[in-house]
Motif scaffolding. Structure first.
Motif, PDB file in Angstrom:
ATOM      1  N   UNK A 141       0.813  -1.214   0.000  1.00 24.54           N
ATOM      2  CA  UNK A 141       0.000   0.000   0.000  1.00 24.54           C
ATOM      3  C   UNK A 141       0.844   1.261   0.000  1.00 24.54           C
ATOM      4  N   UNK A 142       2.095   1.154   0.423  1.00 22.15           N
ATOM      5  CA  UNK A 142       2.984   2.315   0.401  1.00 22.15           C
ATOM      6  C   UNK A 142       3.506   2.602  -1.003  1.00 22.15           C
ATOM      7  N   UNK A 143       3.296   1.676  -1.929  1.00 19.18           N
ATOM      8  CA  UNK A 143       3.786   1.838  -3.297  1.00 19.18           C
ATOM      9  C   UNK A 143       2.752   1.281  -4.264  1.00 19.18           C
ATOM     10  N   UNK A 144       1.614   1.956  -4.368  1.00 15.93           N
ATOM     11  CA  UNK A 144       0.552   1.497  -5.253  1.00 15.93           C
ATOM     12  C   UNK A 144       0.969   1.457  -6.719  1.00 15.93           C
ATOM     13  N   UNK A 145       1.827   2.376  -7.202  1.00 19.26           N
ATOM     14  CA  UNK A 145       2.254   2.265  -8.605  1.00 19.26           C
ATOM     15  C   UNK A 145       2.926   0.930  -8.918  1.00 19.26           C
ATOM     16  N   UNK A 146       3.739   0.428  -8.004  1.00 22.78           N
ATOM     17  CA  UNK A 146       4.388  -0.860  -8.235  1.00 22.78           C
ATOM     18  C   UNK A 146       3.373  -1.997  -8.225  1.00 22.78           C
ATOM     19  N   UNK A 147       2.349  -1.868  -7.412  1.00 26.52           N
ATOM     20  CA  UNK A 147       1.278  -2.865  -7.395  1.00 26.52           C
ATOM     21  C   UNK A 147       0.585  -2.907  -8.755  1.00 26.52           C
ATOM     22  N   UNK A 148       0.296  -1.731  -9.315  1.00 27.93           N
ATOM     23  CA  UNK A 148      -0.375  -1.666 -10.617  1.00 27.93           C
ATOM     24  C   UNK A 148       0.479  -2.291 -11.718  1.00 27.93           C
ATOM     25  N   UNK A 149       1.775  -2.001 -11.715  1.00 24.71           N
ATOM     26  CA  UNK A 149       2.626  -2.568 -12.765  1.00 24.71           C
ATOM     27  C   UNK A 149       2.853  -4.065 -12.560  1.00 24.71           C
ATOM     28  N   UNK A 150       2.878  -4.508 -11.310  1.00 17.23           N
ATOM     29  CA  UNK A 150       2.992  -5.948 -11.054  1.00 17.23           C
ATOM     30  C   UNK A 150       1.756  -6.676 -11.567  1.00 17.23           C
ATOM     31  N   UNK A 209      -7.688  -7.771   4.116  1.00 16.81           N
ATOM     32  CA  UNK A 209      -6.308  -7.430   4.504  1.00 16.81           C
ATOM     33  C   UNK A 209      -5.722  -6.299   3.650  1.00 16.81           C
ATOM     34  N   UNK A 210      -6.046  -6.283   2.367  1.00  7.96           N
ATOM     35  CA  UNK A 210      -5.525  -5.231   1.488  1.00  7.96           C
ATOM     36  C   UNK A 210      -6.135  -3.879   1.854  1.00  7.96           C
ATOM     37  N   UNK A 228     -16.310 -14.936  -1.966  1.00  3.90           N
ATOM     38  CA  UNK A 228     -15.598 -14.578  -0.738  1.00  3.90           C
ATOM     39  C   UNK A 228     -14.800 -13.295  -0.922  1.00  3.90           C
ATOM     40  N   UNK A 229     -15.276 -12.409  -1.805  1.00  8.28           N
ATOM     41  CA  UNK A 229     -14.537 -11.201  -2.141  1.00  8.28           C
ATOM     42  C   UNK A 229     -14.193 -10.329  -0.958  1.00  8.28           C
ATOM     43  N   UNK A 230     -15.166 -10.119  -0.049  1.00  9.06           N
ATOM     44  CA  UNK A 230     -14.918  -9.261   1.111  1.00  9.06           C
ATOM     45  C   UNK A 230     -13.807  -9.830   1.985  1.00  9.06           C
ATOM     46  N   UNK A 231     -13.822 -11.143   2.141  1.00  8.18           N
ATOM     47  CA  UNK A 231     -12.797 -11.783   2.966  1.00  8.18           C
ATOM     48  C   UNK A 231     -11.423 -11.661   2.325  1.00  8.18           C
ATOM     49  N   UNK A 232     -11.361 -11.811   0.988  1.00 10.57           N
ATOM     50  CA  UNK A 232     -10.083 -11.708   0.280  1.00 10.57           C
ATOM     51  C   UNK A 232      -9.533 -10.288   0.317  1.00 10.57           C
ATOM     52  N   UNK A 233     -10.424  -9.305   0.230  1.00 13.66           N
ATOM     53  CA  UNK A 233      -9.988  -7.910   0.130  1.00 13.66           C
ATOM     54  C   UNK A 233      -9.664  -7.280   1.476  1.00 13.66           C
TER      55      UNK A 233
END
Length: 207
Positions: A86-95, A133-134, A126-131
Motif C-alpha cells: 500500500x505504500x507503493x501502489x504504482x508498483x502494485x499496478x505494474x505488477x 487485509x488489502x 468470498x470477495x470481502x474476505x479476500x480484500x
C-alpha cells in the motif's frame, strides 16, 4: 499387507492425489478459459488431465464447483505474483500488468465469471474476505497521510486494479500481448506508475 508397507505407500498415494488434482486444475483452466462454463466439457478435461470423469466428480462434485476451484486457484497465482504494497501502489499496478501478461487465462476466467456466474457485485463469493487485509493496509496508509483520504480504501483498491487493466489482454481498447516490444511494455508501465501515483498518493511524486 504389513503395517510397514501400508505406511510407506501412504505418502505416495497422497502425492498421486495431489498430482492428479493439479493436472485436473490445469486442464480445466485451459478448457474454461477457452469455452466458459456452459461450453466446457468434462470429457475433454478428463482426457487432457489423464483422469477419469468419476475422479473429477468425486473431487469437485459438479462442473460449476470445478470452475470455482479453477478461479480460486488462478486468483491465488495472481495474488502471489502481485502482492499489495500500500505504500507503493504504482508498483502494485505494474505488477498486476505483468501478471496479466504472464497469465492471460486469469482474465478470460474472470470474464466468463461475469458472463455466467456473477454479473453483479464482487467477482468472488468470498470477495470481502479476500480484500479485507488489502483494504486494511490502504487504510493504514491513509491514516499516515500517504494516500488520499477522499476515497475509501475499497475505492482506491478497485480503481488501481481498473487502471492496471488498461492494456490487459481482455481490454476493449488496446490489448497488450507478451510478444509486444519491450519498450512498449516499459512505456505502459511508466504511464501506469504516473497515473496511480498522481491519483492516490499524497506529497511529491517519486517517479
Amino acid at each position: 499387507m504389513p503395517i510397514e508397507s501400508a505406511v510407506q505407500q501412504e505418502p505416495r498415494t497422497r502425492s498421486d492425489g495431489r498430482a492428479t488434482r493439479r493436472r485436473i486444475l490445469d486442464a480445466a483452466t485451459e478448457e474454461f478459459a477457452r469455452h466458459g462454463i456452459a461450453g466446457a466439457r468434462i470429457d475433454r478435461i478428463a482426457a487432457s488431465a489423464r483422469a477419469n470423469k468419476a475422479r473429477i466428480y468425486a473431487y469437485y462434485g459438479s462442473k460449476e464447483a470445478l470452475f470455482d476451484a479453477v478461479l480460486a486457484d488462478n486468483v491465488t497465482s495472481i495474488v502471489d505474483a502481485a502482492p499489495l504494497n500500500a505504500a507503493d501502489l504504482p508498483s502494485y499496478a505494474t505488477a498486476l500488468y505483468d501478471a496479466y501478461l504472464a497469465n492471460p487465462n486469469w482474465l478470460r476466467l474472470a470474464t466468463w465469471t461475469r458472463l455466467e456466474r456473477r454479473p453483479r457485485g464482487s467477482l468472488f463469493s468470498e470477495g470481502a474476505q479476500l480484500d479485507a487485509p488489502k483494504l486494511a493496509l490502504i487504510a493504514a496508509q491513509q491514516e499516515q497521510g500517504a494516500i488520499r483520504e477522499d476515497f475509501s480504501p475499497a475505492e482506491v483498491h478497485d480503481m488501481v486494479i481498473a487502471l492496471s487493466l488498461t492494456w490487459a489482454p481482455t481490454s476493449v481498447t488496446t490489448a497488450a500481448d507478451s510478444s509486444d516490444d519491450d519498450a512498449l511494455h516499459d512505456q505502459r508501465r511508466r504511464a501506469l506508475r504516473i497515473a496511480v501515483e498522481h491519483a492516490f498518493h499524497t506529497g511529491s511524486a517519486r517517479l
